[in-house]
Design an enzyme around this catalytic site. Sequence first.
Site, PDB file in Angstrom:
ATOM      1  CG  HIS A 144      -1.674  -1.239   1.454  1.00  0.00           C
ATOM      2  ND1 HIS A 144      -2.921  -1.496   0.940  1.00  0.00           N
ATOM      3  CD2 HIS A 144      -1.309  -2.353   2.135  1.00  0.00           C
ATOM      4  CE1 HIS A 144      -3.308  -2.715   1.310  1.00  0.00           C
ATOM      5  NE2 HIS A 144      -2.333  -3.252   2.018  1.00  0.00           N
ATOM      6  CD  GLU A 163       8.395  13.003 -14.786  1.00  0.00           C
ATOM      7  OE1 GLU A 163       7.430  13.775 -14.775  1.00  0.00           O
ATOM      8  OE2 GLU A 163       9.576  13.393 -14.724  1.00  0.00           O
ATOM      9  CB  SER A 174      13.101  22.983 -14.882  1.00  0.00           C
ATOM     10  OG  SER A 174      12.390  24.200 -14.774  1.00  0.00           O
TER      11      SER A 174
END
Length: 442
Positions: free
Chosen positions: A152, A282, A269
């Site tokens: 979990h 990602e 970035s």
Amino acid sequence: MKQVLRSAFTKPVDDVIFKYVASIDCDRHLVECDVRGSLAHAAMLEKIGVLTVKQAANIKRGLEQILAEGLMLRLEHEDVHMNVEKRLEEIIGADAKLLHTARSRNDQVALDLRLFVAQEQAHMVEALKKLCTVLTDKAAAHADVVMPGYTHLQRAQVVLFAQVMLAFHEAFARDMARLAPRLISPLGAGALAGSAIPVDPAFTAEKLGAQGFFTNSIDAVSDRDFAAEFIFACSLVAIHLSQLAENLILWCTAEFNFVKLPDEITTGSSIMPQKKNPDCLELVRGKTGQSIGELVNLLTTLKALPFGYNRDLQETKPPVVRVAETVRDSVEVCTIAISKMELNREVMRAASLDEYLFATDIVEYLVAQGMPFRDAHSKVGELVKTGKKFSEIPLETWKQVGINPDVVQLVNPEKSVEFRQSPGGTSPASVLSQLGKSKIEN
Ligand code: ARG
């Protein structure tokens, strides 16, 4: 634009319609497969006496030239099959007109896509093998590193980092088994009903290195199960990759800080100069949607088709091509990421000192002392209820629940994993044997 296959028509097909039904964009990926199919077909036609030795040799020479040169597909020829035929005619002349004897584009495209899938299955397995090798290498290089294991996404029990790498290895090994190529040749099925010419599909299949040929010519031209199975297998690869990527993304956050992803695999970035983002991972996670979407796309195309070839089947090719390419790239990205990631083993160990990770160890210790499991579970539960670390719980409280407080001294991350000697468990001996098995599979 001179249109192909129009001798029975009195008017040319509308340009918009022509462009709409053509498939050259996707078919450029099938040139080699189409030519290989034609080489086998020509050999079969020679064997049954439809082509003379000379004609067959001529056709073979022309097809091999196309293989060597490659072929830019022209829209006016509609698809790869007509493009190859037209180019062959340019190279060898009239003998090219004999090649399509006892064949239809329907069995031809069914073969091309099967050959393409078999080729991509082999490529995917090759890429997965490399990924499996870096997973086992990483496991072997960090065989003693402990970390919290999660359920979990909550800290559960201490595990060996190596076992986590090997868990992914297991999944990819199953993927490889699912991707084992199996080629059944549909060539000789014709448009749908076989041929009045005495074709020899077994010979063609053998020439192609296939495991066999079709049983039913109608099924042969309409069956795209192999494409659905391939995309399903690739989707599971993509899902496993997304799970791997997700873990690395979490582990490289400041919050976890279990791994460092070096500069070669992170990207920057446009506004925040300090950022080194795991964009590639990602995207591995993000591109999973494409595979699953393409699986649904393909299945939806097949749903409720009437028997025989239908042009809808043309739409089964692009999903296969797109998924094969994307998933293979994603496997490669993950291979690089795993091999380049650096472990912060001290951080992982420090996180493994969270005493609640030993709650189950204490329960199992009490069970070994003869306490019924459920009693042990609830006694340790009462200690957890105090909200204190085990090492900070006062002696009286331990005594009240009837547990010797020394038990907590017995437990540390290394001992915790050592305790888990059960088959396939996380003890060093078990993980070493899992590693040995995985290496053999690689
Ligand atoms: N281009 C078609 C395909 O990719 C094959 C041609 C079949 N055309 C036909 N009219 N039977 O599926």
